[in-house]
Design a protein around this motif. Structure first.
Motif, PDB file in Angstrom:
ATOM      1  N   GLU A  60      -5.836   5.000 -15.254  1.00 55.15           N
ATOM      2  CA  GLU A  60      -6.930   5.236 -16.192  1.00 55.15           C
ATOM      3  C   GLU A  60      -6.441   6.150 -17.314  1.00 55.15           C
ATOM      4  O   GLU A  60      -5.775   7.153 -17.050  1.00 55.15           O
ATOM      5  CB  GLU A  60      -8.127   5.874 -15.487  1.00 55.15           C
ATOM      6  N   ILE A  61      -6.799   5.792 -18.546  1.00 56.43           N
ATOM      7  CA  ILE A  61      -6.347   6.531 -19.720  1.00 56.43           C
ATOM      8  C   ILE A  61      -7.539   6.789 -20.639  1.00 56.43           C
ATOM      9  O   ILE A  61      -8.238   5.858 -21.026  1.00 56.43           O
ATOM     10  CB  ILE A  61      -5.264   5.734 -20.492  1.00 56.43           C
ATOM     11  N   LEU A  62      -7.741   8.053 -20.989  1.00 55.52           N
ATOM     12  CA  LEU A  62      -8.765   8.422 -21.956  1.00 55.52           C
ATOM     13  C   LEU A  62      -8.060   8.788 -23.259  1.00 55.52           C
ATOM     14  O   LEU A  62      -7.184   9.650 -23.265  1.00 55.52           O
ATOM     15  CB  LEU A  62      -9.592   9.616 -21.460  1.00 55.52           C
ATOM     16  N   ILE A  63      -8.436   8.127 -24.339  1.00 52.88           N
ATOM     17  CA  ILE A  63      -7.858   8.416 -25.645  1.00 52.88           C
ATOM     18  C   ILE A  63      -8.892   9.159 -26.476  1.00 52.88           C
ATOM     19  O   ILE A  63     -10.010   8.687 -26.657  1.00 52.88           O
ATOM     20  CB  ILE A  63      -7.429   7.130 -26.378  1.00 52.88           C
ATOM     21  N   LEU A  64      -8.504  10.332 -26.974  1.00 52.22           N
ATOM     22  CA  LEU A  64      -9.343  11.143 -27.837  1.00 52.22           C
ATOM     23  C   LEU A  64      -8.768  11.072 -29.243  1.00 52.22           C
ATOM     24  O   LEU A  64      -7.608  11.434 -29.461  1.00 52.22           O
ATOM     25  CB  LEU A  64      -9.376  12.594 -27.346  1.00 52.22           C
ATOM     26  N   CYS A  65      -9.571  10.607 -30.198  1.00 53.49           N
ATOM     27  CA  CYS A  65      -9.132  10.393 -31.585  1.00 53.49           C
ATOM     28  C   CYS A  65      -9.849  11.354 -32.514  1.00 53.49           C
ATOM     29  O   CYS A  65     -10.923  11.852 -32.201  1.00 53.49           O
ATOM     30  CB  CYS A  65      -9.474   8.971 -32.038  1.00 53.49           C
ATOM     31  N   ASP A  66      -9.277  11.529 -33.706  1.00 50.46           N
ATOM     32  CA  ASP A  66      -9.881  12.449 -34.659  1.00 50.46           C
ATOM     33  C   ASP A  66     -11.047  11.852 -35.426  1.00 50.46           C
ATOM     34  O   ASP A  66     -12.048  12.511 -35.651  1.00 50.46           O
ATOM     35  CB  ASP A  66      -8.829  13.006 -35.622  1.00 50.46           C
ATOM     36  N   LEU A  67     -10.965  10.589 -35.818  1.00 52.13           N
ATOM     37  CA  LEU A  67     -11.911  10.060 -36.795  1.00 52.13           C
ATOM     38  C   LEU A  67     -12.234   8.592 -36.504  1.00 52.13           C
ATOM     39  O   LEU A  67     -11.338   7.753 -36.517  1.00 52.13           O
ATOM     40  CB  LEU A  67     -11.282  10.191 -38.190  1.00 52.13           C
ATOM     41  N   GLN A  75      -6.378   1.640 -33.683  1.00 58.04           N
ATOM     42  CA  GLN A  75      -5.327   1.222 -32.767  1.00 58.04           C
ATOM     43  C   GLN A  75      -5.707   1.522 -31.317  1.00 58.04           C
ATOM     44  O   GLN A  75      -5.367   0.767 -30.414  1.00 58.04           O
ATOM     45  CB  GLN A  75      -4.001   1.893 -33.132  1.00 58.04           C
ATOM     46  N   SER A  76      -6.407   2.613 -31.096  1.00 59.40           N
ATOM     47  CA  SER A  76      -6.853   2.963 -29.744  1.00 59.40           C
ATOM     48  C   SER A  76      -7.902   1.987 -29.236  1.00 59.40           C
ATOM     49  O   SER A  76      -7.842   1.544 -28.087  1.00 59.40           O
ATOM     50  CB  SER A  76      -7.426   4.386 -29.739  1.00 59.40           C
ATOM     51  N   ILE A  77      -8.856   1.646 -30.086  1.00 57.38           N
ATOM     52  CA  ILE A  77      -9.931   0.748 -29.668  1.00 57.38           C
ATOM     53  C   ILE A  77      -9.390  -0.643 -29.352  1.00 57.38           C
ATOM     54  O   ILE A  77      -9.921  -1.345 -28.495  1.00 57.38           O
ATOM     55  CB  ILE A  77     -11.082   0.738 -30.705  1.00 57.38           C
ATOM     56  N   LYS A  78      -8.305  -1.016 -30.013  1.00 59.60           N
ATOM     57  CA  LYS A  78      -7.626  -2.283 -29.690  1.00 59.60           C
ATOM     58  C   LYS A  78      -7.211  -2.285 -28.222  1.00 59.60           C
ATOM     59  O   LYS A  78      -7.421  -3.279 -27.507  1.00 59.60           O
ATOM     60  CB  LYS A  78      -6.406  -2.463 -30.594  1.00 59.60           C
ATOM     61  N   HIS A  79      -6.689  -1.167 -27.753  1.00 59.54           N
ATOM     62  CA  HIS A  79      -6.252  -1.080 -26.358  1.00 59.54           C
ATOM     63  C   HIS A  79      -7.440  -1.040 -25.400  1.00 59.54           C
ATOM     64  O   HIS A  79      -7.335  -1.531 -24.278  1.00 59.54           O
ATOM     65  CB  HIS A  79      -5.314   0.110 -26.162  1.00 59.54           C
ATOM     66  N   PHE A  80      -8.562  -0.482 -25.830  1.00 52.90           N
ATOM     67  CA  PHE A  80      -9.768  -0.553 -25.026  1.00 52.90           C
ATOM     68  C   PHE A  80     -10.189  -2.008 -24.840  1.00 52.90           C
ATOM     69  O   PHE A  80     -10.493  -2.438 -23.727  1.00 52.90           O
ATOM     70  CB  PHE A  80     -10.906   0.248 -25.665  1.00 52.90           C
ATOM     71  N   PHE A  81     -10.195  -2.786 -25.930  1.00 54.04           N
ATOM     72  CA  PHE A  81     -10.599  -4.190 -25.826  1.00 54.04           C
ATOM     73  C   PHE A  81      -9.636  -5.008 -24.968  1.00 54.04           C
ATOM     74  O   PHE A  81     -10.053  -5.937 -24.279  1.00 54.04           O
ATOM     75  CB  PHE A  81     -10.748  -4.820 -27.205  1.00 54.04           C
ATOM     76  N   LEU A  82      -8.358  -4.648 -24.986  1.00 53.32           N
ATOM     77  CA  LEU A  82      -7.362  -5.346 -24.163  1.00 53.32           C
ATOM     78  C   LEU A  82      -7.418  -4.922 -22.706  1.00 53.32           C
ATOM     79  O   LEU A  82      -7.070  -5.702 -21.817  1.00 53.32           O
ATOM     80  CB  LEU A  82      -5.953  -5.110 -24.713  1.00 53.32           C
ATOM     81  N   ASN A  83      -7.850  -3.675 -22.440  1.00 55.65           N
ATOM     82  CA  ASN A  83      -7.838  -3.102 -21.090  1.00 55.65           C
ATOM     83  C   ASN A  83      -9.098  -2.278 -20.838  1.00 55.65           C
ATOM     84  O   ASN A  83      -9.011  -1.071 -20.596  1.00 55.65           O
ATOM     85  CB  ASN A  83      -6.624  -2.180 -20.924  1.00 55.65           C
ATOM     86  N   PRO A  84     -10.285  -2.866 -20.879  1.00 50.67           N
ATOM     87  CA  PRO A  84     -11.518  -2.066 -20.804  1.00 50.67           C
ATOM     88  C   PRO A  84     -11.714  -1.313 -19.489  1.00 50.67           C
ATOM     89  O   PRO A  84     -12.457  -0.330 -19.455  1.00 50.67           O
ATOM     90  CB  PRO A  84     -12.625  -3.101 -21.020  1.00 50.67           C
ATOM     91  N   ASP A  85     -11.060  -1.722 -18.427  1.00 49.37           N
ATOM     92  CA  ASP A  85     -11.189  -1.003 -17.159  1.00 49.37           C
ATOM     93  C   ASP A  85     -10.199   0.152 -17.048  1.00 49.37           C
ATOM     94  O   ASP A  85     -10.346   1.005 -16.180  1.00 49.37           O
ATOM     95  CB  ASP A  85     -10.976  -1.956 -15.982  1.00 49.37           C
ATOM     96  N   VAL A  86      -9.210   0.174 -17.929  1.00 44.85           N
ATOM     97  CA  VAL A  86      -8.146   1.177 -17.864  1.00 44.85           C
ATOM     98  C   VAL A  86      -8.270   2.201 -18.991  1.00 44.85           C
ATOM     99  O   VAL A  86      -8.019   3.389 -18.789  1.00 44.85           O
ATOM    100  CB  VAL A  86      -6.758   0.497 -17.918  1.00 44.85           C
ATOM    101  N   VAL A  87      -8.652   1.761 -20.179  1.00 47.66           N
ATOM    102  CA  VAL A  87      -8.649   2.602 -21.378  1.00 47.66           C
ATOM    103  C   VAL A  87     -10.075   2.831 -21.879  1.00 47.66           C
ATOM    104  O   VAL A  87     -10.852   1.884 -21.996  1.00 47.66           O
ATOM    105  CB  VAL A  87      -7.807   1.951 -22.498  1.00 47.66           C
TER     106      VAL A  87
END
Length: 127
Positions: A60-67, A75-87
């Motif tokens: 499990e990975i939590l990405i915290l972005c500035d804006l 780019q982070s949200i792209k990885h959420f869409f590719l891996n919604p159970d992980v990111v």
């Protein structure tokens, strides 16, 4: 096991982690990624590599972005869409948000960390 990535424009993410380390000690399971003068393509490649490397170690990975809407977020949200159970992704990172999430990183679920990040970030803003 969970990890946090803090990603921002410029060196903000590195400064945030350095400051948090002064408060809580050595940070484990925490990574930073800056969008710098090398540009969007290099940043995207670095994000892809980091996520792929981390997925081999962390479930499990939590990405915290500035804006929200900026390149680190997009780019982070792209990885959420590719891996919604992980990111999971939260925009608007601030120091109280990061510290609270870090302190609870291995204690609560990824969904709870997501909610905690948003609540703490909002509650830390006052006049």
């Amino acid at each position: 096991m969970k990890a946090i990535i803090v990603t921002t424009h410029g060196a903000l993410c590195k400064g945030l982690l350095e400051t948090a380390e002064m408060m809580v000690g050595n940070l484990e399971n925490t990574f930073s990624l800056s969008l710098d003068e090398e540009g969007i393509t290099k940043f995207s490649e670095s994000m892809d590599k980091l996520i792929n490397d981390l997925k081999g170690v962390y479930n499990e990975i939590l990405i915290l972005c500035d804006l929200k809407g900026g390149t680190p977020y997009n780019q982070s949200i792209k990885h959420f869409f590719l891996n919604p159970d992980v990111v999971k992704v939260v925009a608007g990172v601030n120091l109280p948000m990061f510290v609270e999430v870090y302190l609870q990183l291995q204690s609560v679920s990824l969904e709870e960390l997501l909610k905690l990040a948003i609540e703490t970030g909002q509650q830390s803003i006052s006049n």
